[in-house]
Scaffold this motif. Structure first.
Motif, PDB file in Angstrom:
ATOM      1  N   GLN A 168     -68.598  48.165   4.562  1.00  0.00           N
ATOM      2  CA  GLN A 168     -69.386  47.000   4.201  1.00  0.00           C
ATOM      3  C   GLN A 168     -69.368  46.839   2.697  1.00  0.00           C
ATOM      4  O   GLN A 168     -69.402  47.829   1.959  1.00  0.00           O
TER       5      GLN A 168
ATOM      6  N   HIS B 188     -67.192  37.770   8.124  1.00  0.00           N
ATOM      7  CA  HIS B 188     -67.290  39.109   7.539  1.00  0.00           C
ATOM      8  C   HIS B 188     -66.037  39.511   6.750  1.00  0.00           C
ATOM      9  O   HIS B 188     -66.075  40.475   6.019  1.00  0.00           O
TER      10      HIS B 188
ATOM     11  N   GLU C 286     -72.985  41.423   4.393  1.00  0.00           N
ATOM     12  CA  GLU C 286     -72.434  40.635   5.496  1.00  0.00           C
ATOM     13  C   GLU C 286     -70.909  40.705   5.551  1.00  0.00           C
ATOM     14  O   GLU C 286     -70.312  40.415   6.577  1.00  0.00           O
ATOM     15  N   ASN C 287     -70.278  41.075   4.443  1.00  0.00           N
ATOM     16  CA  ASN C 287     -68.816  41.077   4.382  1.00  0.00           C
ATOM     17  C   ASN C 287     -68.252  42.488   4.388  1.00  0.00           C
ATOM     18  O   ASN C 287     -68.906  43.438   3.978  1.00  0.00           O
TER      19      ASN C 287
ATOM     20  N   ASP D 156     -66.463  35.092  14.543  1.00  0.00           N
ATOM     21  CA  ASP D 156     -67.072  36.429  14.486  1.00  0.00           C
ATOM     22  C   ASP D 156     -66.390  37.289  15.552  1.00  0.00           C
ATOM     23  O   ASP D 156     -66.973  37.620  16.584  1.00  0.00           O
TER      24      ASP D 156
END
Length: 160
Positions: free
Chosen positions: A126, A158, A132-133, A115
């Motif tokens: 996003q 991500h 989340e990615n 991360d």
């Protein structure tokens, strides 16, 4: 430490591979999950038929899934270096004549996701599907303080 972003592109004369076949839950390879204990013997890639003249196998092989697929020579190098966070998973390559290539190839599965994207200096959007990615990443900048010092090859959380 300086890091390099690896990008494998389709080369002239080099084969490109379709999606990975014979591996249930292959999506886990993008998630940094260990799969070695349940890796199937029938894991395989097929060479793309879209470019019938491109059949050469190289040390790093382009594939639609964006996995790190490497030759025996690269595998030996990785083993010699003793990287702690990778699994080397055997995979067959099936040529355009539906014959299994003799040369051994390997999927390099990076265990864990780092991360380490510097969100202030990296431009990204996003994903509308998975918040989340990230998609459309530009000027990728890493926060090196967030990278495990013992990890050399890694995927980013991500943006796997």
């Amino acid at each position: 430490m300086k890091y390099l972003a690896g990008v494998i592109r389709e080369g002239r004369g080099a084969c490109s591979l379709q999606d990975l076949e014979g591996v249930p839950d292959s999506f886990e390879l993008d998630m940094g999950v260990s799969v070695k204990a349940r890796w199937p013997d029938e894991a395989r890639f097929r060479m793309s038929r879209n470019r019938p003249e491109d059949v050469n196998l190289e040390d790093f092989v382009f594939n639609r899934g964006g996995l790190l697929v490497v030759s025996q020579r690269v595998k030996k190098f990785l083993e010699k270096e003793g990287f702690k966070n990778i699994e080397l998973l055997p995979v067959a390559i099936v040529n355009q004549a539906s014959q299994k290539e003799k040369a051994p190839y390997w999927v390099v599965n990076q265990i864990g996701l780092e991360d380490a994207i510097d969100r202030e200096r990296t431009k990204f959007e996003q994903s509308s599907i998975d918040k989340e990615n990230f998609t459309d990443v530009q000027n990728l900048t890493l926060d090196e303080s967030k990278i495990d010092a013992d990890v050399v090859i890694f995927r980013l959380k991500h943006f796997p």
